[in-house]
Write a protein that holds these residues in place. Structure first.
Motif, mmCIF file in Angstrom:
data_model
loop_
_atom_site.group_PDB
_atom_site.id
_atom_site.type_symbol
_atom_site.label_atom_id
_atom_site.label_comp_id
_atom_site.label_asym_id
_atom_site.label_seq_id
_atom_site.Cartn_x
_atom_site.Cartn_y
_atom_site.Cartn_z
ATOM 1 N N GLU A 199 0.842 -1.207 0.000
ATOM 2 C CA GLU A 199 0.000 0.000 0.000
ATOM 3 C C GLU A 199 0.874 1.253 0.000
ATOM 4 O O GLU A 199 0.593 2.219 -0.713
ATOM 5 N N ARG A 200 1.964 1.229 0.769
ATOM 6 C CA ARG A 200 2.871 2.387 0.803
ATOM 7 C C ARG A 200 3.611 2.530 -0.538
ATOM 8 O O ARG A 200 3.857 3.636 -1.005
ATOM 9 N N MET A 201 3.935 1.389 -1.132
ATOM 10 C CA MET A 201 4.654 1.386 -2.412
ATOM 11 C C MET A 201 3.813 2.025 -3.517
ATOM 12 O O MET A 201 4.337 2.695 -4.417
ATOM 13 N N LYS A 202 2.492 1.812 -3.459
ATOM 14 C CA LYS A 202 1.594 2.327 -4.502
ATOM 15 C C LYS A 202 1.356 3.832 -4.379
ATOM 16 O O LYS A 202 0.840 4.457 -5.301
ATOM 17 N N ARG A 203 1.707 4.399 -3.230
ATOM 18 C CA ARG A 203 1.502 5.847 -3.040
ATOM 19 C C ARG A 203 2.482 6.643 -3.909
ATOM 20 O O ARG A 203 3.658 6.316 -3.986
ATOM 21 N N LYS A 204 1.972 7.691 -4.532
ATOM 22 C CA LYS A 204 2.792 8.470 -5.459
ATOM 23 C C LYS A 204 3.708 9.427 -4.682
ATOM 24 O O LYS A 204 3.309 10.033 -3.697
ATOM 25 N N THR A 205 4.940 9.534 -5.158
ATOM 26 C CA THR A 205 5.891 10.506 -4.608
ATOM 27 C C THR A 205 6.892 10.882 -5.701
ATOM 28 O O THR A 205 7.244 10.047 -6.546
ATOM 29 N N ASN A 206 7.337 12.117 -5.671
ATOM 30 C CA ASN A 206 8.320 12.583 -6.653
ATOM 31 C C ASN A 206 9.750 12.431 -6.140
ATOM 32 O O ASN A 206 10.700 12.720 -6.867
ATOM 33 N N VAL A 207 9.890 12.010 -4.895
ATOM 34 C CA VAL A 207 11.225 11.854 -4.296
ATOM 35 C C VAL A 207 11.717 10.438 -4.588
ATOM 36 O O VAL A 207 11.182 9.458 -4.055
ATOM 37 N N GLN A 208 12.746 10.342 -5.409
ATOM 38 C CA GLN A 208 13.241 9.039 -5.864
ATOM 39 C C GLN A 208 13.781 8.203 -4.711
ATOM 40 O O GLN A 208 13.619 6.975 -4.676
ATOM 41 N N GLU A 209 14.408 8.859 -3.746
ATOM 42 C CA GLU A 209 14.982 8.128 -2.603
ATOM 43 C C GLU A 209 13.899 7.373 -1.830
ATOM 44 O O GLU A 209 14.113 6.232 -1.406
ATOM 45 N N LEU A 210 12.758 8.019 -1.643
ATOM 46 C CA LEU A 210 11.655 7.387 -0.911
ATOM 47 C C LEU A 210 11.106 6.202 -1.700
ATOM 48 O O LEU A 210 10.818 5.139 -1.129
ATOM 49 N N LYS A 211 10.987 6.364 -3.029
ATOM 50 C CA LYS A 211 10.514 5.256 -3.882
ATOM 51 C C LYS A 211 11.433 4.048 -3.747
ATOM 52 O O LYS A 211 10.984 2.910 -3.578
ATOM 53 N N GLU A 212 12.749 4.313 -3.850
ATOM 54 C CA GLU A 212 13.719 3.216 -3.779
ATOM 55 C C GLU A 212 13.701 2.542 -2.421
ATOM 56 O O GLU A 212 13.821 1.312 -2.319
ATOM 57 N N LYS A 213 13.574 3.347 -1.371
ATOM 58 C CA LYS A 213 13.553 2.794 -0.019
ATOM 59 C C LYS A 213 12.333 1.889 0.181
ATOM 60 O O LYS A 213 12.428 0.797 0.760
ATOM 61 N N ARG A 214 11.190 2.338 -0.304
ATOM 62 C CA ARG A 214 9.953 1.540 -0.189
ATOM 63 C C ARG A 214 10.092 0.218 -0.945
ATOM 64 O O ARG A 214 9.697 -0.838 -0.447
ATOM 65 N N GLN A 215 10.673 0.294 -2.155
ATOM 66 C CA GLN A 215 10.834 -0.922 -2.950
ATOM 67 C C GLN A 215 11.812 -1.885 -2.280
ATOM 68 O O GLN A 215 11.580 -3.092 -2.237
ATOM 69 N N GLU A 216 12.877 -1.333 -1.736
ATOM 70 C CA GLU A 216 13.880 -2.166 -1.056
ATOM 71 C C GLU A 216 13.257 -2.898 0.140
ATOM 72 O O GLU A 216 13.464 -4.101 0.336
ATOM 73 N N ARG A 217 12.473 -2.158 0.941
ATOM 74 C CA ARG A 217 11.810 -2.766 2.098
ATOM 75 C C ARG A 217 10.871 -3.898 1.653
ATOM 76 O O ARG A 217 10.869 -4.986 2.221
ATOM 77 N N LEU A 218 10.060 -3.606 0.628
ATOM 78 C CA LEU A 218 9.064 -4.578 0.178
ATOM 79 C C LEU A 218 9.713 -5.847 -0.348
ATOM 80 O O LEU A 218 9.308 -6.962 0.012
ATOM 81 N N LEU A 219 10.744 -5.692 -1.185
ATOM 82 C CA LEU A 219 11.411 -6.871 -1.747
ATOM 83 C C LEU A 219 12.049 -7.720 -0.650
ATOM 84 O O LEU A 219 12.017 -8.957 -0.697
ATOM 85 N N GLY A 220 12.621 -7.047 0.345
ATOM 86 C CA GLY A 220 13.231 -7.774 1.458
ATOM 87 C C GLY A 220 12.214 -8.589 2.244
ATOM 88 O O GLY A 220 12.447 -9.760 2.574
ATOM 89 N N VAL A 221 11.057 -7.992 2.515
ATOM 90 C CA VAL A 221 10.017 -8.680 3.293
ATOM 91 C C VAL A 221 9.404 -9.813 2.470
ATOM 92 O O VAL A 221 9.123 -10.895 3.007
#
Length: 595
Positions: free
Chosen positions: A334-356
């Motif tokens: 759900e957090r990953m699907k939220r839109k953001t223009n900050v690339q660092e936040l996008k990458e961090k969310r993806q990294e967390r999700l893939l790890g889990v």
């Protein structure tokens, strides 16, 4: 019967006279009302009465009331309501009572009476209707809740509402919705008392001996309801629902803290508790200075999400179950699907999700539907090797799932894997043959695009031998289409001829061959007749449209219209049941040019 009807008509003469006297209705309209009402009354006094007659009578009387209301507004006349409206309202209530006494089980009829009372009748009448209805339908919690809400909102009586909830709990001691609404009612009552106290203090009125109880004002009654409810219903989701209700009111901080403490103490073995506690971290206050810029806001959101993940981590340590991992993954998705223009936040969310996702998979506790999200993320990020690995391991985890095999095979097809042919064979071995049709279709599409014609034909022939009728019929249709696209009309006709006697047969197989024949430059009517005769031999007893299409062909430029009579006669003999009537009506439309 006539005497009773006459008496009832005479009883309404005073109100009709008043309507005419004050100018709301004309003499002609009054006569029309008497005529209509007489007819309706006679219907209610027949030996066998219908519910629809009662409803029609009630609706007519309500329409009269509505018309009187509009006429009053038009001529600005607001007097003599006791002599005009009240007798009509009383009569409608009487008809409703007669109807509900006869059809006691019709809840909708009772609710219609309640709706009428709310709009037109007195508030005390609503209580009587609810009381009678609950005596007949005590087994329906929703009606108890509705009655209690009516007492609270329409009559402003918290005591009556409380009494109804307590009675409801005798019939439904473990009903969550009853407890939730009872809990809400006590908090609403408390809020009302607090507002009254503030207003009285502002007005500086002397209350004498009357005092507002501090315990009641602080929500102790709601706390009693909460303890009783959680004593009987020991579920984390139910406790959370009560906490969410309490959070609506601004005076319940102590109650909320008490519920939270209870949740953390007694329900840590439920994934819903950890999910709720983790998501609460998103609501924690952030640093004001950072929120001025987009990067600052993203940093604040990232910190909040980190805190949520810390709670989830504690949850999966103490409760290593599929529901717990599901809550964790669902939150991160759900957090990953939220839109953001900050690339660092996008990458961090993806990294967390893939790890889990990887950790949940390693524990064999990742739900089937999340593998699709996992593969999509890996493919979009360009990790082909990772996607292929996940696709293969997912099929090992859910080896009997058609959906999982389809998803994995599609992924391997996108990546151009060399082992895909063997994977298709493994898939068909593991899944239930009755559910294997999507895999056969996928294999055919892959083979058509990637393999030689001989290999594709071999797959189609294997499909024809399937013991599952759906697979065999689908492969037969695919074989015919493939033959036409690769070898033209001659090959398609040869395929059709070889397969037309092989069961199971489908109507689509024959209609596709008819379509292929009609696509030729010089279609042969003799062949078309053969196809129609063959399909009607199999499906002519129930499908009237096939007979109509055959007649249309004979009426066309290639056909012989004189054959239509014979076809019509045969259709009437062959068709069964409702198909005959449908054929007659459609044939009539065809003859008149409307079909």
């Amino acid at each position: 019967m006539a005497e009773i009807v006459q008496q009832r008509i005479e009883d309404r003469i005073p109100e009709l006279e008043q309507l005419e006297r004050v100018g709301l209705f004309t003499k002609k309209e009054v006569k029309s009302i008497i005529k209509r009402v007489t007819a309706l009354e006679y219907k209610l006094h027949r030996l066998i009465v219908n519910k629809e007659d009662f409803i029609a009578y009630i609706q007519y009387e309500i329409n009269v009331l509505e018309l009187i209301k509009k006429r009053r507004a038009h001529i600005h006349y607001q007097f003599k309501r006791e002599e005009i409206e009240y007798p009509i309202i009383h009569r409608i209530n009487s008809i409703f009572k007669r109807a509900t006494n006869k059809w006691k089980d019709d809840v909708q009829l009772w609710l219609s009476h309640v709706a009428f009372c709310k709009k037109w009748a007195t508030k005390s009448q609503i209580s009587k209707v609810f009381s009678a209805m609950l005596a007949i339908h005590p087994d329906k919690p929703a009606l108890w809740i509705m009655a209690a809400k009516s007492e609270l909102e329409d009559r402003n009586s918290s005591e009556s509402a409380r009494h109804l909830f307590l009675r409801a709990l005798r019939f439904h001691p473990n009903d969550k919705k009853v407890y939730q609404e009872y809990f809400r009612m006590e908090l609403l009552h408390c809020e009302k008392l607090r507002k009254q106290k503030i207003q009285l203090e502002q007005a500086q009125m002397d209350l004498g001996e009357y005092e507002f109880s501090p315990e009641i004002l602080s929500g102790k009654l709601a706390e009693v309801v909460y303890k009783d409810a959680t004593g009987k219903i020991k579920e984390a989701e139910f406790v959370i629902s009560l906490l969410n209700i309490a959070a609506i009111f601004d005076f319940t901080k102590d109650l909320q803290d008490s519920i939270l403490q209870d949740l953390q103490t007694n329900y840590t073995d439920d994934s819903s508790t950890w999910d709720f506690m983790a998501k609460r971290e998103l609501e924690a206050p952030g640093a004001g200075e950072e929120l001025q810029t987009a990067k600052g806001r993203a940093s604040d959101i990232n910190r909040r999400e980190e805190r949520c993940c810390q709670v989830y981590e504690e949850g999966v340590k103490s409760l290593n179950t599929e529901p717990m991992w599901t809550c964790y993954v669902a939150f991160l998705l759900e957090r990953m699907k939220r839109k953001t223009n900050v690339q660092e936040l996008k990458e961090k969310r993806q990294e967390r999700l893939l790890g889990v996702l990887q950790r949940a998979h390693d524990c064999s506790l990742l739900k089937e539907n999340y593998y699709k999200n996992w593969l999509q993320i890996l493919l979009s990020s360009g990790d082909a090797e990772g996607a292929a690995s996940v696709a293969m391991t997912a099929t090992q985890r859910y080896s009997q799932s058609v959906t999982m095999w389809s998803l994995s095979l599609q992924t391997l097809m996108e990546l151009g894997s060399r082992d895909i042919g063997r994977c298709f064979q493994d898939a068909l071995k593991h899944v239930n043959p009755k559910e294997s049709l999507p895999l056969w279709q996928l294999q055919f599409e892959w083979s058509k695009a990637s393999q030689s014609a001989e290999e594709t034909e071999a797959i189609l022939k294997r499909g024809l031998l399937s013991a599952v009728p759906a697979v065999a019929m689908e492969m037969k249709e695919c074989y015919l289409d493939w033959s036409y696209s690769t070898g033209g009309y001659k090959k398609a006709r040869k395929t059709f001829t070889s397969l037309q006697e092989n069961r199971p047969l489908s109507k689509e197989f024959f209609t596709r061959m008819i379509q292929i024949e009609k696509e030729q430059e010089n279609p042969k009517m003799n062949y078309l007749r053969d196809y129609y005769e063959r399909v009607l031999q199999e499906f002519g007893t129930s499908n009237e449209d096939l007979w109509l299409q055959y007649i249309r062909e004979e009426l066309g430029p290639l056909g012989q219209p004189e054959n239509c009579g014979k076809i019509h006669w045969r259709a009437m003999k062959f068709l069964e049941g409702e198909s005959v009537e449908r054929f007659i009506s459609k044939h009539a439309l065809l003859q008149t040019g409307h079909l």
